[in-house]
Motif scaffolding. Structure first.
Motif, PDB file in Angstrom:
ATOM      1  N   GLY A   1      14.481  -0.505  -4.555  1.00  0.00           N
ATOM      2  CA  GLY A   1      14.334   0.401  -3.276  1.00  0.00           C
ATOM      3  C   GLY A   1      13.032   0.520  -2.740  1.00  0.00           C
ATOM      4  N   GLU A   2      12.764   0.480  -1.387  1.00  0.00           N
ATOM      5  CA  GLU A   2      11.566   0.709  -0.915  1.00  0.00           C
ATOM      6  C   GLU A   2      11.231   2.447  -0.687  1.00  0.00           C
ATOM      7  OE1 GLU A   2       9.713  -1.799   2.513  1.00  0.00           O
ATOM      8  OE2 GLU A   2       9.680   0.212   3.346  1.00  0.00           O
ATOM      9  N   VAL A   3      10.413   3.060  -1.205  1.00  0.00           N
ATOM     10  CA  VAL A   3      10.082   4.421  -1.061  1.00  0.00           C
ATOM     11  C   VAL A   3       8.902   4.795  -0.287  1.00  0.00           C
ATOM     12  CG1 VAL A   3       9.817   6.579  -2.267  1.00  0.00           C
ATOM     13  CG2 VAL A   3      11.261   4.996  -3.339  1.00  0.00           C
ATOM     14  N   LYS A   4       7.832   3.849  -0.416  1.00  0.00           N
ATOM     15  CA  LYS A   4       6.664   4.042   0.248  1.00  0.00           C
ATOM     16  C   LYS A   4       6.261   2.668   0.322  1.00  0.00           C
ATOM     17  CE  LYS A   4       3.663   7.819  -0.044  1.00  0.00           C
ATOM     18  NZ  LYS A   4       2.900   8.739  -0.824  1.00  0.00           N
ATOM     19  N   HIS A   5       5.662   1.990   1.123  1.00  0.00           N
ATOM     20  CA  HIS A   5       5.171   0.757   1.408  1.00  0.00           C
ATOM     21  C   HIS A   5       3.864   0.621   2.139  1.00  0.00           C
ATOM     22  CE1 HIS A   5       4.439  -3.406   1.245  1.00  0.00           C
ATOM     23  NE2 HIS A   5       5.636  -3.616   0.600  1.00  0.00           N
ATOM     24  N   PRO A   6       2.846   0.274   1.768  1.00  0.00           N
ATOM     25  CA  PRO A   6       1.507   0.288   2.462  1.00  0.00           C
ATOM     26  C   PRO A   6       1.553  -0.743   3.800  1.00  0.00           C
ATOM     27  CG  PRO A   6       1.374  -1.010   0.538  1.00  0.00           C
ATOM     28  CD  PRO A   6       2.744  -0.674   0.306  1.00  0.00           C
ATOM     29  N   TYR A   7       2.407  -1.511   3.870  1.00  0.00           N
ATOM     30  CA  TYR A   7       2.665  -2.048   5.294  1.00  0.00           C
ATOM     31  C   TYR A   7       2.574  -0.896   6.389  1.00  0.00           C
ATOM     32  CZ  TYR A   7       3.716  -6.629   3.452  1.00  0.00           C
ATOM     33  OH  TYR A   7       3.656  -7.863   2.788  1.00  0.00           O
ATOM     34  N   HIS A   8       3.365   0.106   6.027  1.00  0.00           N
ATOM     35  CA  HIS A   8       3.779   1.052   7.163  1.00  0.00           C
ATOM     36  C   HIS A   8       2.428   1.853   7.474  1.00  0.00           C
ATOM     37  CE1 HIS A   8       7.607  -0.363   6.548  1.00  0.00           C
ATOM     38  NE2 HIS A   8       7.758   0.190   5.673  1.00  0.00           N
ATOM     39  N   ALA A   9       1.600   1.821   6.547  1.00  0.00           N
ATOM     40  CA  ALA A   9       0.259   2.620   6.841  1.00  0.00           C
ATOM     41  C   ALA A   9      -1.034   1.703   7.121  1.00  0.00           C
ATOM     42  CB  ALA A   9      -0.154   3.289   5.403  1.00  0.00           C
ATOM     43  N   GLY A  10      -0.529   0.473   7.616  1.00  0.00           N
ATOM     44  CA  GLY A  10      -1.525  -0.233   8.176  1.00  0.00           C
ATOM     45  C   GLY A  10      -2.184  -1.558   7.147  1.00  0.00           C
ATOM     46  N   PHE A  11      -1.577  -1.401   5.907  1.00  0.00           N
ATOM     47  CA  PHE A  11      -2.401  -2.203   4.961  1.00  0.00           C
ATOM     48  C   PHE A  11      -1.784  -3.689   5.114  1.00  0.00           C
ATOM     49  CE2 PHE A  11      -2.912   1.841   2.906  1.00  0.00           C
ATOM     50  CZ  PHE A  11      -4.311   1.805   2.515  1.00  0.00           C
ATOM     51  N   ALA A  12      -2.601  -4.658   4.799  1.00  0.00           N
ATOM     52  CA  ALA A  12      -2.154  -6.006   4.863  1.00  0.00           C
ATOM     53  C   ALA A  12      -1.811  -6.562   3.470  1.00  0.00           C
ATOM     54  CB  ALA A  12      -3.775  -6.949   5.106  1.00  0.00           C
ATOM     55  N   ALA A  13      -1.071  -7.409   3.347  1.00  0.00           N
ATOM     56  CA  ALA A  13      -0.463  -7.765   2.038  1.00  0.00           C
ATOM     57  C   ALA A  13      -1.664  -8.225   1.299  1.00  0.00           C
ATOM     58  CB  ALA A  13       0.293  -8.965   2.134  1.00  0.00           C
ATOM     59  N   GLN A  14      -1.754  -7.651  -0.047  1.00  0.00           N
ATOM     60  CA  GLN A  14      -2.888  -7.984  -0.916  1.00  0.00           C
ATOM     61  C   GLN A  14      -2.718  -8.634  -2.125  1.00  0.00           C
ATOM     62  OE1 GLN A  14      -5.739  -4.397  -0.998  1.00  0.00           O
ATOM     63  NE2 GLN A  14      -3.877  -3.240  -0.010  1.00  0.00           N
ATOM     64  N   LYS A  15      -3.827  -9.500  -2.495  1.00  0.00           N
ATOM     65  CA  LYS A  15      -3.692 -10.397  -3.628  1.00  0.00           C
ATOM     66  C   LYS A  15      -3.513  -9.627  -4.794  1.00  0.00           C
ATOM     67  CE  LYS A  15      -7.222 -13.541  -1.950  1.00  0.00           C
ATOM     68  NZ  LYS A  15      -8.659 -14.099  -2.129  1.00  0.00           N
ATOM     69  N   GLY A  16      -2.662 -10.197  -5.609  1.00  0.00           N
ATOM     70  CA  GLY A  16      -2.307  -9.630  -7.147  1.00  0.00           C
ATOM     71  C   GLY A  16      -1.034  -8.623  -6.788  1.00  0.00           C
ATOM     72  N   VAL A  17      -0.873  -7.912  -5.714  1.00  0.00           N
ATOM     73  CA  VAL A  17       0.171  -7.220  -5.470  1.00  0.00           C
ATOM     74  C   VAL A  17       1.247  -7.922  -4.622  1.00  0.00           C
ATOM     75  CG1 VAL A  17       0.858  -5.026  -4.535  1.00  0.00           C
ATOM     76  CG2 VAL A  17      -1.277  -5.130  -5.465  1.00  0.00           C
ATOM     77  N   GLU A  18       1.226  -8.184  -3.592  1.00  0.00           N
ATOM     78  CA  GLU A  18       2.163  -8.985  -3.009  1.00  0.00           C
ATOM     79  C   GLU A  18       2.259 -10.430  -3.150  1.00  0.00           C
ATOM     80  OE1 GLU A  18       0.681  -6.621  -0.799  1.00  0.00           O
ATOM     81  OE2 GLU A  18       2.234  -5.056  -0.401  1.00  0.00           O
ATOM     82  N   PHE A  19       1.190 -11.078  -3.395  1.00  0.00           N
ATOM     83  CA  PHE A  19       1.199 -12.501  -3.669  1.00  0.00           C
ATOM     84  C   PHE A  19       0.294 -12.979  -4.672  1.00  0.00           C
ATOM     85  CE2 PHE A  19      -1.655 -11.516  -0.395  1.00  0.00           C
ATOM     86  CZ  PHE A  19      -2.854 -12.685  -0.348  1.00  0.00           C
TER      87      PHE A  19
END
Lengths: 207, 207
Positions: free
Chosen positions: A189-207
């Motif tokens: 379940g998504e509680v808080k996602h950095p996308y919504h705060a304007g963050f790009a997908a980041q190495k090591g975390v999303e891919f």
């Protein structure tokens, strides 16, 4: 907790006695859990962590000397951390990328169907290979959700799978027919996602 | 999908056009997501996968050439797949087990507090070490939930953390104060767990 060392000592003694009772209760509970066989595991939901959790189980399994095979249904030729890792250590696991990219990238339904079909045929080989102990079918749920592969065929095969190995299927939007036959299902379940705060997908975390 | 090849071709053409529009919309959305910095990540909830997802991100990060440090707050001396793995490949990551077991196993509140304090002091070193890109504090949430470490102190330190690295904190029962300052929070929800069907915890999956 309270103020004086004596009171703290009393608190600790009560805590320790409670933990002793809890340990006894847990031992009884564990004694009833004796079944062991290969599990059908599904990671679904809109939150982050479905694929990475499967890769983490791969690490645990490799740590136990088990043979792991990972097949990616969606990711295409682009660079990912997991791909770099398993290509750098090819002896650790079988790692195959058979996707052609997201449907909005391929923009080619006929190609998506052909790629998914080829990936499923390869998945069946992995599942039937007695040398493999853990099969991860990464993002298969996406392909099933979009009816790029027929759920009835996949479920029929999985119901007859060898029970000597674990299988983990990831991806949002898991079909109810799959959840029905699964042994272990986690909804991320998504509680808080950095996308919504304007963050790009980041190495090591999303891919 | 429809019956004749001509109809299927029409369906495919409509699908492909829709995907093209979706790709354009996604490109616009991605263009607005430009921030990059170290994320504070929390994995919580009662479902399975919180720690394994952190290990999977470790694999991704290693695949990108990042330096990873993992510290386990609860697990003690017993054998786990992740421990076997990182001990077999010590060059891949810093992996330290500083827990003494579950509270119901130790049955010793004073020892639990001392072990958690030592683990937190080590965690701070890892977080402040400029050579480390990703710090995983496995099961720290458990220790915070039980007030074995004071949440206010941990949050105060994390608010001042270097923003050059990712930190992932796992464990059920994450404190609201921690969720408040986190960038990425996933709640791992238990939909179906093999425990309830009488299965034992299994190698590669649970440990």
């Amino acid at each position: 907790m309270t103020d004086t060392p004596q009171d703290a000592g009393d608190d600790y003694a009560r805590h320790n006695a409670r933990m002793k009772r809890m340990a006894e209760a847990r031992a009884k509970m564990q004694a009833r859990r004796t079944l062991e066989r290969g599990l059908l595991i599904v990671h679904t939901g809109n939150g982050k962590g479905k694929s990475s959790s499967a890769f983490g189980m791969a690490i645990r399994s490799i740590g136990w000397g088990m043979k792991v095979a990972i097949l990616q249904y969606v990711k295409g030729k682009w660079e990912t951390g997991e791909r770099n890792f398993f290509e750098a250590y090819p002896d650790l696991a079988t790692f195959e990328v058979m996707g052609q990219g997201f449907t909005w990238d391929t923009q080619d339904r006929a190609q998506d169907i052909a790629a998914a079909r080829a990936a499923w045929e390869r998945s069946k080989e992995m599942i039937l290979d007695p040398a493999i102990d853990f099969v991860i079918l990464d993002e298969l749920n996406i392909v099933l959700r979009d009816d790029t592969l027929p759920i009835a065929e996949i479920v029929a095969f999985l119901k007859e799978r060898p029970l000597t190995k674990h299988i983990c299927i990831t991806g949002r939007g898991a079909k109810p027919e799959l959840l029905e036959i699964a042994d272990l299902v986690t909804d991320f379940g998504e509680v808080k996602h950095p996308y919504h705060a304007g963050f790009a997908a980041q190495k090591g975390v999303e891919f």
